[in-house]
Design an enzyme around this catalytic site. Sequence first.
Site, PDB file in Angstrom:
ATOM      1  N   SER A  71       4.776   2.600   7.702  1.00 45.74           N
ATOM      2  CA  SER A  71       4.364   1.490   6.843  1.00 45.74           C
ATOM      3  C   SER A  71       5.557   0.974   6.060  1.00 45.74           C
ATOM      4  O   SER A  71       6.241   1.728   5.382  1.00 45.74           O
ATOM      5  CB  SER A  71       3.299   1.949   5.851  1.00 45.74           C
ATOM      6  OG  SER A  71       2.034   1.756   6.383  1.00 45.74           O
ATOM      7  N   HIS A  86       0.798  -1.218   0.000  1.00 48.71           N
ATOM      8  CA  HIS A  86       0.000   0.000   0.000  1.00 48.71           C
ATOM      9  C   HIS A  86       0.841   1.283   0.000  1.00 48.71           C
ATOM     10  O   HIS A  86       0.321   2.375  -0.186  1.00 48.71           O
ATOM     11  CB  HIS A  86      -1.041  -0.017   1.136  1.00 48.71           C
ATOM     12  CG  HIS A  86      -0.503   0.364   2.477  1.00 48.71           C
ATOM     13  ND1 HIS A  86      -0.200  -0.550   3.453  1.00 48.71           N
ATOM     14  CD2 HIS A  86      -0.212   1.569   3.007  1.00 48.71           C
ATOM     15  CE1 HIS A  86       0.246   0.073   4.522  1.00 48.71           C
ATOM     16  NE2 HIS A  86       0.251   1.363   4.282  1.00 48.71           N
ATOM     17  N   ASP A 108       0.083  -7.476   1.667  1.00 45.56           N
ATOM     18  CA  ASP A 108       0.563  -6.101   1.804  1.00 45.56           C
ATOM     19  C   ASP A 108       2.092  -6.001   1.805  1.00 45.56           C
ATOM     20  O   ASP A 108       2.680  -5.257   2.575  1.00 45.56           O
ATOM     21  CB  ASP A 108      -0.022  -5.442   3.065  1.00 45.56           C
ATOM     22  CG  ASP A 108       0.071  -3.906   2.995  1.00 45.56           C
ATOM     23  OD1 ASP A 108       0.270  -3.381   1.884  1.00 45.56           O
ATOM     24  OD2 ASP A 108      -0.047  -3.264   4.049  1.00 45.56           O
TER      25      ASP A 108
END
Lengths: 370, 188
Positions: A287, A183, A212
Amino acid sequence: MEDIQLLETIEKYLLGELSDQERTQFDVIRQKSADIDQMVVEHKLFLDQMGTYAKRKNVVHTSQHVFSTLLANGEWAPIEAAAEPAKVLQLWSKYKKVIAIAASFGGFFAIFTSIIVMYLSPSLNGSQLLQLSKAVEVIKKDQQAQGHILNEVKTKVPENAKLISGGSGFLIDTKGYIITNAHVLKGNGAIVINSKGQELNATIIYSDITNDLALLKIEDKDYKQPKAIPYAIRRKISDLGEEIFTLGFPRNDNDIVYGKGYLSAQTGYEGDSSSYQIQISANPGYSGAPIFNSNGELIGVISTRQKLAEGVAFAVKSTEIIDVVNALKDNERTKDINIKLPKFTSSASRSRKAQLDNLKNFMYSVRSFN
Amino acid sequence: MKAELNEQALLKGLAQNDSKAVETLYKSHFTMIQHFVENNNGSFDDARDIFQEAMIALYEKVQLDSFVLTCQIKTYLFSICKHLWLKRLQQMGKYSSPLSAHEESISVEMDMGQIEKKDAAFAIMDRALNSLGEPCKSLLEGYYLNKKGMQELASQFGYTNADNAKNQKYKCLMRLKKLFFAQYNIGD
């Protein structure tokens, strides 16, 4: 006990706290005993040094205190606020080494906290999870506002490209292969920035939305291949309560940030067995950042953060990285890529500071653009 | 003449750790350094660190027996900051072209040599104190840095009486001296 008294007397003697009579007596002792004389000389040197140290330490303290007070009182305009046109270019020159658009994350954090901007992943329960990539709408807006400036700054982001998303990543092969979150790569192009602020071109090799995870490769003549990667990718599941730490680039100034926490569950959101639940203060931009255990082994990749519980985050398990690498073999386009995952952890015995100092060379800030 | 007197007063204030003097120095000169650092590949935080170091260098310079300031404080601070920032950039491998600067500067190489020796002595004591661990570190700091009495320290650290605290302080002091002298060379 005698030694204590002797030293105490020496100290009083040196500080002039003895009476005249005591002082005369002590002078006689000094003359008679070479050992005691030596102790006096040594202790004088020590006390002098201690005095110098104390004075300087106090000046350092005052200086820091004065600075933060003045800063808090608004004596100096913070960089973002100093928006007079004449200064803009000067200010932007600061970002030459970083990436032009990094600055446009500026207004992001305020909006983030009020949760106006929320990035929802279709495969997850969107209302509860907040992905940690840097918000996109804000970037876009800021970019438009500052578009004329961006062109003035040299960056490896192609001209007219729009920065879409960003996060963190880390090397898994010295040839320049980087793992990040899928993402994080919402655009179709990417650059990475090392902890020294150097930008490098990268290509997106593989992206696995379900887990992911995504794989990038640095393709840039400026990339210097390290000899070895100091962390092994853990092939087993980690224990509950294990102490963990991370290094990522959550801040808009692209400074690397260290975070510490523990593994709070062996499964992720709603029992997802491919991830861990971790207790760490995860900020947007974390992230794709790696999670290490206290031995320095890589055990996971930070991915999403539960919206309501501060400090709770999730991390994709390191075993999924191995799956990604294996999956490359099944694809015609990627089957010739030969990734050698690091097998040895060399940073284990060092102090955390030395460990981080080494690890940061393998960490990258990731930016994706269209 | 008046300005010169003010500068002398400021330096005296700095030497005596007077926060008013420190504040004046920050207010008058920090912006200049902020611009210089930010124009040369640095951040606001870098400017803060560099200025802080320069203040300490100026403080050490004032302490030197041979102290004479042959230029304005502004010029001196700027020269030190330039020197320090250049060094920092070189360490980071970022330095490629001459720094852009609009202020005049003087050579501070000689001074920096002396000041670096002071830095080294300070660092040795700092390391020695920090490797002592608690409660030794705080106990000795309380006694030697903050000049607290044994009675006060005893109650602060929870010793039953001043003698016990004194005993503990003695043990800590012995350890500190050992650590300090292991690294400190007289005469160098």
